[in-house]
Design an enzyme around this catalytic site. Structure first.
Site, PDB file in Angstrom:
ATOM      1  CG  HIS A   1      -7.472   4.242   0.511  1.00 22.48           C
ATOM      2  ND1 HIS A   1      -6.925   3.818  -0.669  1.00 22.48           N
ATOM      3  CD2 HIS A   1      -6.505   4.954   1.156  1.00 22.48           C
ATOM      4  CE1 HIS A   1      -5.677   4.264  -0.727  1.00 22.48           C
ATOM      5  NE2 HIS A   1      -5.398   4.951   0.356  1.00 22.48           N
TER       6      HIS A   1
ATOM      7  CD  GLU B   1      -6.540   6.658   5.720  1.00 23.63           C
ATOM      8  OE1 GLU B   1      -6.874   6.703   4.521  1.00 23.63           O
ATOM      9  OE2 GLU B   1      -5.423   7.031   6.121  1.00 23.63           O
TER      10      GLU B   1
ATOM     11  CG  HIS C   1      -1.926   1.136   1.163  1.00 24.84           C
ATOM     12  ND1 HIS C   1      -3.274   0.928   0.968  1.00 24.84           N
ATOM     13  CD2 HIS C   1      -1.771   2.481   1.232  1.00 24.84           C
ATOM     14  CE1 HIS C   1      -3.902   2.088   0.927  1.00 24.84           C
ATOM     15  NE2 HIS C   1      -3.001   3.048   1.083  1.00 24.84           N
TER      16      HIS C   1
ATOM     17  CG  ASP D   1      -0.860   5.172   3.428  1.00 22.11           C
ATOM     18  OD1 ASP D   1      -1.124   5.329   2.218  1.00 22.11           O
ATOM     19  OD2 ASP D   1      -1.632   5.514   4.342  1.00 22.11           O
TER      20      ASP D   1
ATOM     21  CD  GLN E   1      -6.851  11.135  -2.027  1.00 21.30           C
ATOM     22  OE1 GLN E   1      -5.702  10.717  -2.031  1.00 21.30           O
ATOM     23  NE2 GLN E   1      -7.660  10.983  -0.979  1.00 21.30           N
TER      24      GLN E   1
ATOM     25  CG  HIS F   1      -0.960   7.020  -1.654  1.00 21.81           C
ATOM     26  ND1 HIS F   1      -2.181   7.161  -2.279  1.00 21.81           N
ATOM     27  CD2 HIS F   1      -1.191   6.306  -0.532  1.00 21.81           C
ATOM     28  CE1 HIS F   1      -3.119   6.572  -1.542  1.00 21.81           C
ATOM     29  NE2 HIS F   1      -2.546   6.044  -0.479  1.00 21.81           N
TER      30      HIS F   1
END
Ligand code: FE2
Length: 428
Positions: free
Chosen positions: A210, A213, A57, A309, A152, A59
């Site tokens: 996701h 969260e 995971h 992450d 996102q 970005h």
């Protein structure tokens, strides 16, 4: 004649004095004290040889942008998302590519050779998607970069969000993502999970969302994700990332939820560094940790892995691609301090993570890729304790990175001249 023979290695399962024979990029044999001719023989000196680290995971489109255009003052997830929104119009493909390539260099030096990265699909320009596809192509010779189509700003919340996500898949993005807790309502969140799972089933894609969260114990999209995985026959192909709300959920509800996750074959990725940083920000004291219920999920048979992450981006200013740092934080936050617990944290950044990513050639056994990392540590527990130095990193039998042993010279009267931090726990 072998291409490579590694001798005197300790393996993560505890076997010591092992030899690993490599031919044509694959492991051909693992056994103690193997004698064979090889183009290159490496004496591991009793150090730990592990399959390479995997980050399930990340970005990559935002990495190394810390400070652009400003730093996240509140440290919250929501300010991070807002900050990313400010940065997006300023992004240039070549800058994103060069930052991502720099991060991949760090990763390789750290023995991290497989990364699943979410890539923002919210913008119709597809700029992050095209940039990350280019990075994937450029690093393919040394690192597996798997991309997740990640809306996102919310696939339903954003106008044209679903079309943009589909375009990203058409361009070659591997996995279907989502962010149900960021949609406008719980109902819209659940609707997004359903339609994205249906899209993945239709296109034969893996799913990685996701999921929840948030510190809101009523954020229960993981339940819908597990239900949809079962309904659509996607068992073993779906991952829930973060699932931090589970930290705050009612215990009775969790006693029903965890068996559903286990039955549906949904894996879970916790992101300990980020969860401990972003969660609990609305609390006074005591402040919640926010990481999902890792030991309980593992005990129920759920495949749980740890991700990094973020590294130096709008959400997190720290990090250097070190999955042992991730495992170290995971064991602290999850209080997984038993030897079994610590070993499970090591697996969370190696074998468990590889399962989330469906990496076919992964593992320390004959027939698998000769892709591994030699660590300056005597076992997996010590590797986490020391965030052990990476001595050598191979991918498919090819040496990609190496470093001399880390040593500090001492000038103390009557003491040794160098300090050795390795010290195995007494057996028993
Ligand atoms: Fe994330």
């Amino acid at each position: 004649m072998l291409d490579l023979l590694i001798t005197n290695a300790t393996l993560p399962d505890g076997r010591s004095a092992m030899s690993i024979a490599v031919q044509g990029g694959k492991i051909t044999e693992i056994k103690p004290g193997l004698q064979a001719q090889a183009h290159e023989t490496v004496d591991a000196g009793g150090c730990l040889l592990a399959p390479h680290f995997c980050d399930p995971h990340f970005h990559m489109d935002a990495t190394l942008s810390y400070g652009l255009p400003r730093v996240n003052e509140s440290g919250t997830l929501l300010e991070g998302i807002a900050l990313w929104g400010e940065l997006k119009p300023m992004l240039k493909a070549e800058d994103m590519i060069s930052r991502a390539l720099a991060y991949c260099d760090w990763a390789v030096a750290r023995g991290l050779l497989a990364i699943r990265s979410h890539v923002d699909t919210s913008d119709p320009s597809m700029l992050p998607v095209e940039a990350m596809l280019e990075v994937k192509k450029r690093v393919a010779g040394y690192l597996d970069l798997q991309l997740v189509a990640f809306p996102q700003d919310g696939v339903l919340r954003t106008q044209g969000g679903l079309d943009n996500l589909k375009r990203a898949l058409d361009l070659g993005v591997d996995v279907v993502g989502g962010i149900p807790h960021f949609e406008r309502t719980m109902a819209q969140g659940a609707e997004s999970v359903k339609l994205l799972c249906e899209l993945a089933a239709e296109r034969g894609k893996l799913v990685d969302m996701h999921c929840d969260e948030t510190d809101d114990p009523l954020s229960r999209h993981i339940e819908t994700l597990a239900f949809e995985a079962q309904r659509l026959g996607l068992q073993g192909r779906v991952n829930g990332s973060h699932c931090t709300s589970m930290h705050s959920m009612d215990n009775y509800y969790v006693s029903k939820l965890i068996p559903l996750i286990a039955e549906s074959g949904v894996s879970v990725v916790a992101n300990p560094l980020i969860n401990i940083t972003l969660q609990g920000r609305h609390d006074t004291y005591p402040k919640r940790r926010g990481m999902t219920r890792v030991p309980e999920l593992m005990a129920a048979g759920v495949n749980v892995a740890f991700g990094h992450d973020c590294v130096m981006d709008p959400w997190y200013g720290m990090g250097s691609g070190d999955m042992l740092e991730v495992a170290h934080m995971g064991l602290h936050v999850g209080q997984m301090t038993s030897q079994k617990g610590i070993r499970a944290c090591f697996e969370a950044v190696t074998t468990h993570a590889s399962k989330v990513m469906h990496l076919p050639g992964y593992g320390l056994e004959a027939g698998k890729d000769a892709s591994f990392v030699l660590l300056q540590a005597t076992d997996a527990i010590e590797a986490i304790r020391l965030r052990a130095h990476r001595l050598k990193v191979w991918r498919q039998g090819r040496l990609l990175a190496q470093a001399p042993r880390a040593e500090s010279a001492l000038s103390l009267p009557g003491r040794a001249t160098s300090v050795d931090f390795t010290r195995r726990a007494a057996p028993g």
